[in-house]
Motif scaffolding. Structure first.
Motif, PDB file in Angstrom:
ATOM      1  N   GLY A   1      32.368  77.687  54.049  1.00 22.29           N
ATOM      2  CA  GLY A   1      31.866  78.902  54.771  1.00 22.29           C
ATOM      3  C   GLY A   1      31.177  78.607  56.274  1.00 22.29           C
ATOM      4  N   VAL A   2      30.850  77.258  56.475  1.00 27.98           N
ATOM      5  CA  VAL A   2      30.543  76.892  57.929  1.00 27.98           C
ATOM      6  C   VAL A   2      31.630  76.796  58.659  1.00 27.98           C
ATOM      7  CG1 VAL A   2      29.572  74.971  59.129  1.00 27.98           C
ATOM      8  CG2 VAL A   2      28.156  75.846  57.212  1.00 27.98           C
ATOM      9  N   GLU A   3      32.873  76.137  58.222  1.00 27.77           N
ATOM     10  CA  GLU A   3      33.945  75.913  58.876  1.00 27.77           C
ATOM     11  C   GLU A   3      34.754  77.327  59.273  1.00 27.77           C
ATOM     12  OE1 GLU A   3      36.448  73.820  56.111  1.00 27.77           O
ATOM     13  OE2 GLU A   3      35.463  71.765  56.461  1.00 27.77           O
ATOM     14  N   ASP A   4      34.664  78.419  58.270  1.00 26.61           N
ATOM     15  CA  ASP A   4      35.099  79.760  58.721  1.00 26.61           C
ATOM     16  C   ASP A   4      34.453  80.430  59.707  1.00 26.61           C
ATOM     17  OD1 ASP A   4      37.026  79.034  56.819  1.00 26.61           O
ATOM     18  OD2 ASP A   4      35.892  80.356  55.186  1.00 26.61           O
TER      19      ASP A   4
ATOM     20  N   GLU B   1      31.588  72.585  68.082  1.00 21.06           N
ATOM     21  CA  GLU B   1      30.672  72.773  67.342  1.00 21.06           C
ATOM     22  C   GLU B   1      30.377  72.008  65.891  1.00 21.06           C
ATOM     23  OE1 GLU B   1      26.789  75.506  65.995  1.00 21.06           O
ATOM     24  OE2 GLU B   1      28.330  76.510  66.956  1.00 21.06           O
ATOM     25  N   LEU B   2      31.599  72.320  65.362  1.00 21.91           N
ATOM     26  CA  LEU B   2      31.770  71.922  63.887  1.00 21.91           C
ATOM     27  C   LEU B   2      32.201  70.366  63.881  1.00 21.91           C
ATOM     28  CD1 LEU B   2      32.137  72.508  61.004  1.00 21.91           C
ATOM     29  CD2 LEU B   2      34.722  72.854  61.570  1.00 21.91           C
ATOM     30  N   SER B   3      32.575  69.863  64.865  1.00 22.60           N
ATOM     31  CA  SER B   3      32.746  68.522  64.976  1.00 22.60           C
ATOM     32  C   SER B   3      31.339  67.659  64.979  1.00 22.60           C
ATOM     33  CB  SER B   3      33.720  67.893  66.050  1.00 22.60           C
ATOM     34  OG  SER B   3      33.066  68.320  67.375  1.00 22.60           O
TER      35      SER B   3
ATOM     36  N   LEU C   1      28.721  68.763  63.661  1.00 23.81           N
ATOM     37  CA  LEU C   1      27.852  68.944  62.342  1.00 23.81           C
ATOM     38  C   LEU C   1      28.350  68.157  61.230  1.00 23.81           C
ATOM     39  CD1 LEU C   1      27.461  72.728  62.564  1.00 23.81           C
ATOM     40  CD2 LEU C   1      25.995  70.922  63.388  1.00 23.81           C
ATOM     41  N   VAL C   2      29.652  67.659  61.380  1.00 20.80           N
ATOM     42  CA  VAL C   2      30.300  66.874  60.252  1.00 20.80           C
ATOM     43  C   VAL C   2      29.465  65.964  59.448  1.00 20.80           C
ATOM     44  CG1 VAL C   2      32.016  65.298  59.515  1.00 20.80           C
ATOM     45  CG2 VAL C   2      32.625  67.152  61.039  1.00 20.80           C
ATOM     46  N   PRO C   3      28.523  65.153  59.922  1.00 22.99           N
ATOM     47  CA  PRO C   3      27.816  64.242  59.266  1.00 22.99           C
ATOM     48  C   PRO C   3      26.495  64.928  58.471  1.00 22.99           C
ATOM     49  CG  PRO C   3      27.851  63.344  61.529  1.00 22.99           C
ATOM     50  CD  PRO C   3      28.454  64.687  61.678  1.00 22.99           C
ATOM     51  N   SER C   4      25.955  66.138  59.043  1.00 22.96           N
ATOM     52  CA  SER C   4      25.136  66.755  58.438  1.00 22.96           C
ATOM     53  C   SER C   4      25.674  67.595  57.194  1.00 22.96           C
ATOM     54  CB  SER C   4      24.225  67.797  59.405  1.00 22.96           C
ATOM     55  OG  SER C   4      23.540  67.093  60.149  1.00 22.96           O
ATOM     56  N   LEU C   5      26.914  68.178  57.384  1.00 22.94           N
ATOM     57  CA  LEU C   5      27.599  68.969  56.225  1.00 22.94           C
ATOM     58  C   LEU C   5      28.008  67.521  55.135  1.00 22.94           C
ATOM     59  CD1 LEU C   5      30.052  71.062  58.412  1.00 22.94           C
ATOM     60  CD2 LEU C   5      28.255  71.849  56.847  1.00 22.94           C
ATOM     61  N   PHE C   6      28.366  66.588  55.536  1.00 24.67           N
ATOM     62  CA  PHE C   6      28.689  65.523  54.610  1.00 24.67           C
ATOM     63  C   PHE C   6      27.400  65.397  53.544  1.00 24.67           C
ATOM     64  CE2 PHE C   6      29.149  61.092  53.193  1.00 24.67           C
ATOM     65  CZ  PHE C   6      30.175  61.356  52.518  1.00 24.67           C
TER      66      PHE C   6
ATOM     67  N   ASN D   1      21.527  77.130  62.297  1.00 25.69           N
ATOM     68  CA  ASN D   1      22.274  78.447  62.391  1.00 25.69           C
ATOM     69  C   ASN D   1      23.792  78.436  61.855  1.00 25.69           C
ATOM     70  OD1 ASN D   1      20.208  79.655  63.871  1.00 25.69           O
ATOM     71  ND2 ASN D   1      20.900  78.954  65.783  1.00 25.69           N
ATOM     72  N   ALA D   2      24.300  77.297  61.982  1.00 28.02           N
ATOM     73  CA  ALA D   2      25.586  77.163  61.260  1.00 28.02           C
ATOM     74  C   ALA D   2      25.573  77.476  59.721  1.00 28.02           C
ATOM     75  CB  ALA D   2      26.331  75.693  61.366  1.00 28.02           C
ATOM     76  N   LEU D   3      24.431  77.239  59.035  1.00 27.20           N
ATOM     77  CA  LEU D   3      24.301  77.698  57.686  1.00 27.20           C
ATOM     78  C   LEU D   3      24.222  79.124  57.502  1.00 27.20           C
ATOM     79  CD1 LEU D   3      22.066  74.556  56.469  1.00 27.20           C
ATOM     80  CD2 LEU D   3      24.471  74.865  55.750  1.00 27.20           C
ATOM     81  N   LEU D   4      23.461  79.629  58.273  1.00 26.84           N
ATOM     82  CA  LEU D   4      23.099  81.036  58.323  1.00 26.84           C
ATOM     83  C   LEU D   4      24.403  81.836  58.524  1.00 26.84           C
ATOM     84  CD1 LEU D   4      19.991  81.932  60.337  1.00 26.84           C
ATOM     85  CD2 LEU D   4      20.291  81.896  57.912  1.00 26.84           C
ATOM     86  N   ARG D   5      25.325  81.315  59.344  1.00 26.23           N
ATOM     87  CA  ARG D   5      26.632  81.972  59.355  1.00 26.23           C
ATOM     88  C   ARG D   5      27.667  82.008  58.244  1.00 26.23           C
ATOM     89  NH1 ARG D   5      26.186  79.747  64.730  1.00 26.23           N
ATOM     90  NH2 ARG D   5      27.576  78.038  64.137  1.00 26.23           N
ATOM     91  N   ILE D   6      26.966  81.176  57.262  1.00 31.34           N
ATOM     92  CA  ILE D   6      27.668  81.533  55.943  1.00 31.34           C
ATOM     93  C   ILE D   6      27.658  82.745  55.398  1.00 31.34           C
ATOM     94  CG2 ILE D   6      27.853  80.798  53.458  1.00 31.34           C
ATOM     95  CD1 ILE D   6      26.761  77.976  54.490  1.00 31.34           C
TER      96      ILE D   6
END
Length: 194
Positions: free
Chosen positions: A103-106, A112-114, A116-121, A169-174
């Motif tokens: 959902g974050v990737e989409d 910005e995604l690059s 956030l990778v450590p936090s997403l992991f 904010n990236a999580l909210l965009r899910i």
């Protein structure tokens, strides 16, 4: 005798007014009209259900310092924010973590995604450790300036806060991004009538 009954009824009425009532109940889950977070009162912006096909997966409630009706207003809102998720069916927690990452990737640009990778992991690891979530389980994502994003699962904080505002904010965009998990849930979280 009659006056005692009237006094008892009046007292019961006053007590009912004093007790906080849920602002809304979604799929049997009550959401209070306000919550306290970091010394700030947050208001329920909206709440709804995430459907997968015809199945209710979870309900979600969005809390903000003041009401917002667009994703841009939500993202730009200063101060603490919270999204509260309550499971309505059993789900493999590892799979849920993967769905959130997708959902974050989409809904996030590549640059910005690059970042956030450590936090997403790390968030994925937290969900993997949970094994499964069952109806009635909940988790909360809280953003507090100066602290970061705190992830609570079943009422317990999971590790250290995620420091970046961009991560919350990236999580909210899910749920609120251009490709949300569920368009009806997006509208509900933004307080739009269903």
């Amino acid at each position: 005798m009659k006056s005692r009954f009237v006094c008892s009824a009046a007292l019961a009425g006053l007590l009912a007014l004093a007790l906080p009532a849920p602002a809304v109940t979604v799929a049997g889950v009550p959401y209070a009209d306000s919550v306290e977070q970091g010394g700030t009162t947050l208001l329920l912006n909206g709440a709804g259900v995430r459907y997968k096909a015809v199945f209710k997966v979870y309900s979600a409630g969005l809390y903000l310092g003041k009401k917002a009706s667009t994703p841009d207003e939500v993202m730009a809102a200063p101060g603490p924010k919270r999204i509260s998720i309550h499971m309505l069916r059993e789900i493999d927690a590892n799979e849920l973590g993967k769905l959130f990452t997708r959902g974050v990737e989409d809904n996030t640009g590549r640059a910005e995604l690059s970042k956030l990778v450590p936090s997403l992991f790390r968030m994925g690891q937290v969900f993997a450790e949970q094994k499964k979530l069952v109806p009635g389980d909940n988790f909360v994502l809280e953003w507090t300036p100066g602290v970061g994003t705190v992830l609570l699962v079943k009422g317990k904080q999971q590790g250290e806060p995620f420091p970046e505002a961009e991560f919350f904010n990236a999580l909210l965009r899910i749920w609120l991004g251009p490709s949300p998990a569920d368009f009806k849930l997006k509208d509900a979280l933004l307080g739009k009538p269903g």
